[in-house]
Design a protein around this motif. Structure first.
Motif, PDB file in Angstrom:
ATOM      1  N   PHE A 145     -27.412  18.282  19.853  1.00  0.00           N
ATOM      2  CA  PHE A 145     -28.547  18.087  20.736  1.00  0.00           C
ATOM      3  C   PHE A 145     -29.286  19.410  20.919  1.00  0.00           C
ATOM      4  N   CYS A 146     -30.597  19.337  20.871  1.00  0.00           N
ATOM      5  CA  CYS A 146     -31.432  20.521  21.045  1.00  0.00           C
ATOM      6  C   CYS A 146     -31.864  20.584  22.503  1.00  0.00           C
ATOM      7  N   MET A 147     -31.261  21.486  23.230  1.00  0.00           N
ATOM      8  CA  MET A 147     -31.500  21.568  24.662  1.00  0.00           C
ATOM      9  C   MET A 147     -32.508  22.670  24.975  1.00  0.00           C
ATOM     10  N   PRO A 148     -33.240  22.541  26.081  1.00  0.00           N
ATOM     11  CA  PRO A 148     -34.159  23.609  26.497  1.00  0.00           C
ATOM     12  C   PRO A 148     -33.385  24.822  26.981  1.00  0.00           C
ATOM     13  N   SER A 149     -34.049  25.960  27.009  1.00  0.00           N
ATOM     14  CA  SER A 149     -33.391  27.197  27.430  1.00  0.00           C
ATOM     15  C   SER A 149     -33.227  27.285  28.936  1.00  0.00           C
ATOM     16  N   ALA A 150     -33.942  26.458  29.686  1.00  0.00           N
ATOM     17  CA  ALA A 150     -33.837  26.476  31.146  1.00  0.00           C
ATOM     18  C   ALA A 150     -34.128  25.081  31.685  1.00  0.00           C
ATOM     19  N   VAL A 151     -33.538  24.786  32.841  1.00  0.00           N
ATOM     20  CA  VAL A 151     -33.738  23.499  33.505  1.00  0.00           C
ATOM     21  C   VAL A 151     -34.223  23.763  34.924  1.00  0.00           C
ATOM     22  N   PRO A 152     -35.305  23.107  35.376  1.00  0.00           N
ATOM     23  CA  PRO A 152     -36.102  22.108  34.646  1.00  0.00           C
ATOM     24  C   PRO A 152     -36.960  22.754  33.565  1.00  0.00           C
ATOM     25  N   ALA A 153     -37.200  22.007  32.506  1.00  0.00           N
ATOM     26  CA  ALA A 153     -37.963  22.529  31.378  1.00  0.00           C
ATOM     27  C   ALA A 153     -39.450  22.561  31.698  1.00  0.00           C
TER      28      ALA A 153
ATOM     29  N   THR B 201     -42.946  31.373  22.554  1.00  0.00           N
ATOM     30  CA  THR B 201     -42.446  30.001  22.526  1.00  0.00           C
ATOM     31  C   THR B 201     -42.548  29.414  21.124  1.00  0.00           C
ATOM     32  N   ALA B 202     -43.685  29.634  20.476  1.00  0.00           N
ATOM     33  CA  ALA B 202     -43.859  29.142  19.106  1.00  0.00           C
ATOM     34  C   ALA B 202     -42.895  29.840  18.153  1.00  0.00           C
ATOM     35  N   PHE B 203     -42.708  31.141  18.358  1.00  0.00           N
ATOM     36  CA  PHE B 203     -41.777  31.880  17.498  1.00  0.00           C
ATOM     37  C   PHE B 203     -40.357  31.351  17.660  1.00  0.00           C
ATOM     38  N   ASN B 204     -39.948  31.106  18.901  1.00  0.00           N
ATOM     39  CA  ASN B 204     -38.605  30.578  19.145  1.00  0.00           C
ATOM     40  C   ASN B 204     -38.430  29.202  18.513  1.00  0.00           C
ATOM     41  N   ALA B 205     -39.510  28.422  18.482  1.00  0.00           N
ATOM     42  CA  ALA B 205     -39.435  27.104  17.855  1.00  0.00           C
ATOM     43  C   ALA B 205     -39.192  27.237  16.357  1.00  0.00           C
ATOM     44  N   PHE B 206     -39.896  28.173  15.712  1.00  0.00           N
ATOM     45  CA  PHE B 206     -39.721  28.361  14.272  1.00  0.00           C
ATOM     46  C   PHE B 206     -38.351  28.961  13.952  1.00  0.00           C
ATOM     47  N   SER B 207     -37.906  29.904  14.774  1.00  0.00           N
ATOM     48  CA  SER B 207     -36.592  30.500  14.521  1.00  0.00           C
ATOM     49  C   SER B 207     -35.475  29.509  14.833  1.00  0.00           C
ATOM     50  N   GLY B 208     -35.678  28.686  15.860  1.00  0.00           N
ATOM     51  CA  GLY B 208     -34.662  27.702  16.216  1.00  0.00           C
ATOM     52  C   GLY B 208     -34.536  26.583  15.204  1.00  0.00           C
ATOM     53  N   VAL B 209     -35.637  26.249  14.552  1.00  0.00           N
ATOM     54  CA  VAL B 209     -35.584  25.154  13.583  1.00  0.00           C
ATOM     55  C   VAL B 209     -34.748  25.548  12.369  1.00  0.00           C
ATOM     56  N   GLY B 210     -34.574  26.853  12.156  1.00  0.00           N
ATOM     57  CA  GLY B 210     -33.726  27.290  11.047  1.00  0.00           C
ATOM     58  C   GLY B 210     -32.301  26.799  11.198  1.00  0.00           C
ATOM     59  N   VAL B 211     -31.801  26.823  12.427  1.00  0.00           N
ATOM     60  CA  VAL B 211     -30.439  26.340  12.680  1.00  0.00           C
ATOM     61  C   VAL B 211     -30.356  24.836  12.412  1.00  0.00           C
ATOM     62  N   ILE B 212     -31.393  24.105  12.831  1.00  0.00           N
ATOM     63  CA  ILE B 212     -31.391  22.654  12.628  1.00  0.00           C
ATOM     64  C   ILE B 212     -31.424  22.322  11.138  1.00  0.00           C
ATOM     65  N   THR B 213     -32.302  22.982  10.403  1.00  0.00           N
ATOM     66  CA  THR B 213     -32.419  22.685   8.977  1.00  0.00           C
ATOM     67  C   THR B 213     -31.147  23.056   8.224  1.00  0.00           C
TER      68      THR B 213
ATOM     69  N   ALA C 143     -43.459  24.019  29.989  1.00  0.00           N
ATOM     70  CA  ALA C 143     -44.142  24.164  28.699  1.00  0.00           C
ATOM     71  C   ALA C 143     -43.705  25.429  27.976  1.00  0.00           C
ATOM     72  N   GLU C 144     -43.247  26.435  28.735  1.00  0.00           N
ATOM     73  CA  GLU C 144     -42.821  27.696  28.129  1.00  0.00           C
ATOM     74  C   GLU C 144     -41.356  27.677  27.714  1.00  0.00           C
ATOM     75  N   THR C 145     -40.520  26.898  28.408  1.00  0.00           N
ATOM     76  CA  THR C 145     -39.082  26.934  28.144  1.00  0.00           C
ATOM     77  C   THR C 145     -38.570  25.744  27.346  1.00  0.00           C
ATOM     78  N   VAL C 146     -39.388  24.713  27.171  1.00  0.00           N
ATOM     79  CA  VAL C 146     -38.921  23.542  26.435  1.00  0.00           C
ATOM     80  C   VAL C 146     -38.647  23.922  24.982  1.00  0.00           C
ATOM     81  N   ASN C 147     -37.681  23.256  24.388  1.00  0.00           N
ATOM     82  CA  ASN C 147     -37.290  23.544  23.010  1.00  0.00           C
ATOM     83  C   ASN C 147     -38.177  22.750  22.050  1.00  0.00           C
ATOM     84  N   TYR C 148     -39.081  23.458  21.382  1.00  0.00           N
ATOM     85  CA  TYR C 148     -39.995  22.800  20.450  1.00  0.00           C
ATOM     86  C   TYR C 148     -39.436  22.738  19.028  1.00  0.00           C
ATOM     87  N   ALA C 149     -38.219  23.227  18.828  1.00  0.00           N
ATOM     88  CA  ALA C 149     -37.649  23.239  17.479  1.00  0.00           C
ATOM     89  C   ALA C 149     -37.575  21.842  16.863  1.00  0.00           C
ATOM     90  N   PRO C 150     -37.170  20.794  17.614  1.00  0.00           N
ATOM     91  CA  PRO C 150     -37.164  19.453  17.005  1.00  0.00           C
ATOM     92  C   PRO C 150     -38.544  19.003  16.542  1.00  0.00           C
TER      93      PRO C 150
END
Length: 250
Positions: free
Chosen positions: A196-204, A141-153, A206-213
């Motif tokens: 918009f930064c959406m979670p990977s699954a709904v309902p979100a 989850t933390a890794f996905n947050a760091f990799s996802g923030v690359g797209v945002i930046t 702690a494991e699937t929420v998008n922490y990139a923002p």
């Protein structure tokens, strides 16, 4: 990297537009057949590897050899993408070091005379990339947050100069070497549409929420603090004339 291109004001925009067009066509050529052979989406979503493409190709081809050969192309593309990212990172580090934007800039701005590349900056970037990759072993989850923030930046870095250009009524663009005219205005507006930064699954959860923002905001806070601590006095900005005192080093 624009500094390494001849006639960057003309060639770089052409390269950007050409890349978008080529990747759009190549992406459709790749995705349309995938959609036609897609069948059990629930099974693909529950794969332990989290990588559905190999399973889709294996199901469509029916044998291991054909699957390997098709996936080999993706592996080569991933390798080339990694090389491109490492190259871009090394040039960004070198540029910041050249302008005094990071500590020990005299070391990171050195250019290897034999290889004609900023080797020290490249090694620094590779070390940081490896350290970020190790996060995956602790928390995906933390890794996905760091990799996802690359797209945002990246998106924000593109949006900032576009916004400045739009606010200034595109005067500098209109007088430049490359201008798309009214189509350029449309492209600028589309580029500034909020993402918009959406979670990977709904309902979100702690494991699937998008922490990139969250990581993005943290980076902004760190960068702002670093500017007042270091950059305000040390960072001189990109040079407007020939850089003096930066010679190739062994």
């Amino acid at each position: 990297m624009c500094e390494e291109v001849q006639e960057p004001s003309r060639q770089v925009p052409k390269a950007i537009i050409g890349t978008v067009i080529f990747n759009t066509i190549a992406g459709l050529v790749f995705l349309i057949p995938i959609v036609f052979v897609l069948h059990d989406t629930e099974a693909l979503a529950s794969l332990a590897s989290g990588q559905p493409v190999p399973a889709i190709i294996r199901s469509a081809i029916g044998n291991e050899v054909g699957t390997f050969l098709l996936l080999l192309n993706l592996a080569v593309l991933a390798l080339l993408c990694g090389i491109g990212c490492t190259t871009a990172v090394s040039r960004a580090i070198w540029a910041f070091a050249r302008d005094g934007g990071i500590p020990y800039s005299t070391q990171w701005r050195k250019v290897n005379k034999a290889l004609d590349v900023p080797l020290n900056a490249m090694m620094l970037g590779m070390v940081v990339e490896i350290l970020l990759g190790l996060i995956y072993f602790g928390s995906s989850t933390a890794f996905n947050a760091f990799s996802g923030v690359g797209v945002i930046t990246l998106t924000v870095s593109y949006a900032c100069p576009i916004a400045v250009s739009v606010i200034g009524r595109r005067q500098q663009v209109e007088n430049g070497d490359f201008n798309l005219g009214k189509l350029g205005v449309f492209c600028n507006i589309v580029a500034l549409v909020p993402l918009f930064c959406m979670p990977s699954a709904v309902p979100a959860t702690a494991e699937t929420v998008n922490y990139a923002p969250v990581v993005f905001v943290a980076f902004i806070m760190i960068a702002t603090a670093w500017y007042f601590i270091w950059g305000r006095e040390k960072y001189i900005g990109p040079p407007t004339a020939d850089v003096v005192g930066i010679e190739p080093h062994d």
